[in-house]
Design a protein around this motif. Structure first.
Motif, PDB file in Angstrom:
ATOM      1  N   SER A 199       0.830  -1.211   0.000  1.00 32.40           N
ATOM      2  CA  SER A 199       0.000   0.000   0.000  1.00 32.40           C
ATOM      3  C   SER A 199       0.860   1.255   0.000  1.00 32.40           C
ATOM      4  CB  SER A 199      -0.964   0.000   1.183  1.00 32.40           C
ATOM      5  OG  SER A 199      -0.287  -0.169   2.401  1.00 32.40           O
ATOM      6  N   VAL A 200       2.042   1.191   0.615  1.00 33.18           N
ATOM      7  CA  VAL A 200       3.051   2.255   0.531  1.00 33.18           C
ATOM      8  C   VAL A 200       4.403   1.570   0.365  1.00 33.18           C
ATOM      9  CG1 VAL A 200       4.226   4.139   1.730  1.00 33.18           C
ATOM     10  CG2 VAL A 200       1.749   3.894   1.947  1.00 33.18           C
TER      11      VAL A 200
ATOM     12  N   GLY B  49       7.860   5.500  -1.334  1.00 34.89           N
ATOM     13  CA  GLY B  49       6.849   6.252  -0.608  1.00 34.89           C
ATOM     14  C   GLY B  49       5.555   6.427  -1.377  1.00 34.89           C
ATOM     15  N   ASP B  50       5.441   5.800  -2.564  1.00 37.03           N
ATOM     16  CA  ASP B  50       4.237   5.950  -3.376  1.00 37.03           C
ATOM     17  C   ASP B  50       3.292   4.771  -3.173  1.00 37.03           C
ATOM     18  OD1 ASP B  50       5.785   4.019  -4.594  1.00 37.03           O
ATOM     19  OD2 ASP B  50       5.563   4.816  -6.624  1.00 37.03           O
ATOM     20  N   SER B  51       2.120   4.834  -3.805  1.00 39.54           N
ATOM     21  CA  SER B  51       1.084   3.816  -3.623  1.00 39.54           C
ATOM     22  C   SER B  51       0.470   3.442  -4.971  1.00 39.54           C
ATOM     23  CB  SER B  51      -0.031   4.333  -2.707  1.00 39.54           C
ATOM     24  OG  SER B  51       0.475   4.683  -1.441  1.00 39.54           O
ATOM     25  N   PRO B  52       0.026   2.190  -5.104  1.00 36.45           N
ATOM     26  CA  PRO B  52      -0.723   1.804  -6.307  1.00 36.45           C
ATOM     27  C   PRO B  52      -2.173   2.256  -6.196  1.00 36.45           C
ATOM     28  CG  PRO B  52      -0.551  -0.067  -4.831  1.00 36.45           C
ATOM     29  CD  PRO B  52       0.206   1.065  -4.180  1.00 36.45           C
ATOM     30  N   ASP B  53      -2.918   2.102  -7.291  1.00 36.74           N
ATOM     31  CA  ASP B  53      -4.359   2.325  -7.264  1.00 36.74           C
ATOM     32  C   ASP B  53      -4.987   1.068  -6.666  1.00 36.74           C
ATOM     33  OD1 ASP B  53      -7.061   2.657  -7.702  1.00 36.74           O
ATOM     34  OD2 ASP B  53      -6.832   3.472  -9.725  1.00 36.74           O
TER      35      ASP B  53
ATOM     36  N   HIS C 124       4.081   0.292   5.847  1.00 36.52           N
ATOM     37  CA  HIS C 124       4.327   1.739   5.962  1.00 36.52           C
ATOM     38  C   HIS C 124       3.054   2.569   5.855  1.00 36.52           C
ATOM     39  CE1 HIS C 124       8.733   1.535   6.003  1.00 36.52           C
ATOM     40  NE2 HIS C 124       8.574   0.488   5.219  1.00 36.52           N
ATOM     41  N   ALA C 125       1.887   1.914   5.907  1.00 36.35           N
ATOM     42  CA  ALA C 125       0.618   2.646   5.868  1.00 36.35           C
ATOM     43  C   ALA C 125      -0.086   2.646   7.215  1.00 36.35           C
ATOM     44  CB  ALA C 125      -0.305   2.043   4.803  1.00 36.35           C
ATOM     45  N   VAL C 126      -0.030   1.528   7.942  1.00 37.01           N
ATOM     46  CA  VAL C 126      -0.700   1.446   9.237  1.00 37.01           C
ATOM     47  C   VAL C 126      -0.004   2.390  10.234  1.00 37.01           C
ATOM     48  CG1 VAL C 126      -1.130  -0.050  11.227  1.00 37.01           C
ATOM     49  CG2 VAL C 126      -1.643  -0.850   8.913  1.00 37.01           C
ATOM     50  N   GLY C 127      -0.818   3.162  10.932  1.00 36.02           N
ATOM     51  CA  GLY C 127      -0.289   4.167  11.851  1.00 36.02           C
ATOM     52  C   GLY C 127      -0.047   5.507  11.190  1.00 36.02           C
TER      53      GLY C 127
ATOM     54  N   ALA D 123       4.582   9.018   4.702  1.00 31.26           N
ATOM     55  CA  ALA D 123       5.634   9.568   5.560  1.00 31.26           C
ATOM     56  C   ALA D 123       7.017   9.430   4.928  1.00 31.26           C
ATOM     57  CB  ALA D 123       5.610   8.868   6.919  1.00 31.26           C
ATOM     58  N   ILE D 124       7.097   8.765   3.774  1.00 31.28           N
ATOM     59  CA  ILE D 124       8.382   8.516   3.100  1.00 31.28           C
ATOM     60  C   ILE D 124       8.468   9.378   1.845  1.00 31.28           C
ATOM     61  CG2 ILE D 124       9.827   6.797   1.964  1.00 31.28           C
ATOM     62  CD1 ILE D 124       8.244   4.680   3.630  1.00 31.28           C
ATOM     63  N   HIS D 125       9.557  10.137   1.727  1.00 31.97           N
ATOM     64  CA  HIS D 125       9.762  10.991   0.556  1.00 31.97           C
ATOM     65  C   HIS D 125      11.182  10.776   0.051  1.00 31.97           C
ATOM     66  CE1 HIS D 125       6.029  13.406   1.078  1.00 31.97           C
ATOM     67  NE2 HIS D 125       6.160  12.904   2.294  1.00 31.97           N
ATOM     68  N   CYS D 126      11.317  10.559  -1.253  1.00 32.72           N
ATOM     69  CA  CYS D 126      12.613  10.186  -1.817  1.00 32.72           C
ATOM     70  C   CYS D 126      13.048  11.136  -2.907  1.00 32.72           C
ATOM     71  CB  CYS D 126      12.549   8.756  -2.362  1.00 32.72           C
ATOM     72  SG  CYS D 126      12.302   7.527  -1.067  1.00 32.72           S
ATOM     73  N   CYS D 127      14.273  11.605  -2.774  1.00 30.48           N
ATOM     74  CA  CYS D 127      14.905  12.505  -3.731  1.00 30.48           C
ATOM     75  C   CYS D 127      15.929  11.711  -4.536  1.00 30.48           C
ATOM     76  CB  CYS D 127      15.577  13.652  -2.984  1.00 30.48           C
ATOM     77  SG  CYS D 127      16.493  14.794  -4.035  1.00 30.48           S
TER      78      CYS D 127
END
Length: 387
Positions: free
Chosen positions: A171-172, A177-181, A202-205, A321-325
């Motif tokens: 889910s994440v 840090g992205d998600s599918p449909d 990485h989605a729960v909570g 909550a995850i962001h990637c550069c």
């Protein structure tokens, strides 16, 4: 001293030459943008004390479980925790594993059978891929988050009449840090009578009402064959759970080797899980200063600051909550990470082969306890290095 195998020594040397050599780091006092402790539960003194009170309430004065759950280790906190978790996630049943890795290994090595087919996202976590390798089913990967590519691959492969089809995603995703449909994947799986398996580590909570995760936020609980939730991220403790039907749990208890052949988690570990879930249960969407609300506000603010500094083109789009550069090359990304750390921010470089070559990245993990000022200062600093 016993001679170390030459092949292994060469592998280590290759890692060093590629600037991909891993070493254990030390704890530091840098501002945390690296850990998975999204809600700050891991260091929460109130939760620590409450865990001890649960042990006292149940009159448990033992350090260890004493054996596997099928032998002597199924202490009285296990059924309490599993019922609590199943109710919270609107699942028929729940089975706790010792870690997320154990849960994924245990599920994929036991459930898909010879003659079955597994289709998994190409960026699925290593624990999922390791479990799939232990399965007797045939496995095929599809392009990241690409339902149309999955459909094409399914159409190209003729399966036996009695084959079961498993579709595996997250889910994440931990490194993007992205998600599918998820709705589209769930509808497709239901139409074809396929089994959808979703890792919600990485989605729960983080996502949905009370942090219940994206599957529940979208109302897809009944359309998913199995959900894997780990406790070492937002819940700040240890262990994992597989959510599904009563039959699924019964099968895992009988055939999942990473569940059967391991010492159970200690009473303290299970009490800590109960405490973490009790904390999620109490959250109200209108509660101004709840950790969940602060985290979600920080996610919005981080994306706002990306826009303000024209940094979006360097980042993978994310509302998690995850962001990637993306910073191509192990040398370059390590160099920037070191400079950011020298300025007081704990940001980690993710190197190949953990991610594909050319897709190396800086990974920013947001938390409820990060201040707006810290986020602002961090992204102002980043802009000086990559623009």
């Amino acid at each position: 001293m016993h001679k170390f195998p030459l092949k292994l020594e060469k592998s280590l040397e290759n890692r060093k030459q590629q600037n991909a050599f891993r070493e254990l780091g030390n704890s530091n006092n840098l501002i945390d943008f690296a850990s998975n402790d999204y809600l700050g539960f891991a260091g929460n003194a109130e939760l620590f004390s409450k865990t001890q009170r649960i042990l006292e309430e149940y009159n448990i004065l033992q350090n260890g479980a004493t054996g596997s759950r099928l032998l002597s280790g199924n202490h009285k906190l296990y059924p309490v925790a599993e019922k609590q978790i199943a109710d919270f996630h609107k699942a028929d049943a729940a089975l706790i594993f010792n870690s997320g890795y154990d849960a994924n290994i245990g599920f994929f090595s036991a459930i898909p059978q010879k003659g079955d087919l597994i289709f998994y996202d190409e960026l699925a976590h290593a624990s999922i891929r390791d479990g799939i390798r232990m399965s007797n089913a045939k496995a095929y990967k599809f392009n990241h988050n690409d339902l149309e590519d999955l459909k094409k691959r399914l159409n190209l492969i003729t399966s036996e009449t009695n084959s079961e089809i498993y579709i595996v995603t997250e889910s994440v995703f931990s490194m993007d840090g992205d998600s599918p449909d998820l709705k589209a994947f769930a509808n497709f799986a239901e139409e074809r009578d396929y089994h959808l398996v979703v890792d919600e580590a990485h989605a729960v909570g983080v996502s949905g009402e009370k942090g219940k995760g994206l599957i529940q936020d979208l109302g897809l609980e009944k359309m998913v064959f199995a959900r894997i939730v780990t406790f070492g991220k937002a819940l700040g403790v240890h262990g994992a759970v597989i959510l599904g039907s009563e039959l699924l749990v019964q099968y895992l208890v009988n055939f999942s080797r990473s569940f059967i052949y391991t010492t159970a988690l200690s009473p303290h570990s299970i009490a800590a899980i109960i405490t973490a879930y009790e904390s999620l249960e109490k959250y109200d969407s209108s509660e101004f200063n709840s950790e969940l609300k602060l985290l979600q506000e920080n996610i919005l603010f981080f994306n706002y600051e990306l826009d303000r500094h024209d940094l979006q083109e360097y980042f993978i789009e994310s509302t998690s909550a995850i962001h990637c550069c993306i910073v191509s090359g192990n040398d370059e990304v390590k160099n920037i990470a070191n400079q950011i750390q020298n300025k007081g921010f704990n940001v980690k470089a993710i190197l190949s082969p953990t991610v594909p070559q050319g897709k190396e990245r800086l990974r920013f993990c947001l938390h409820s306890y990060n201040s707006k000022e810290e986020i602002k200062d961090l992204l102002e600093l980043l802009a000086t290095f990559i623009k």
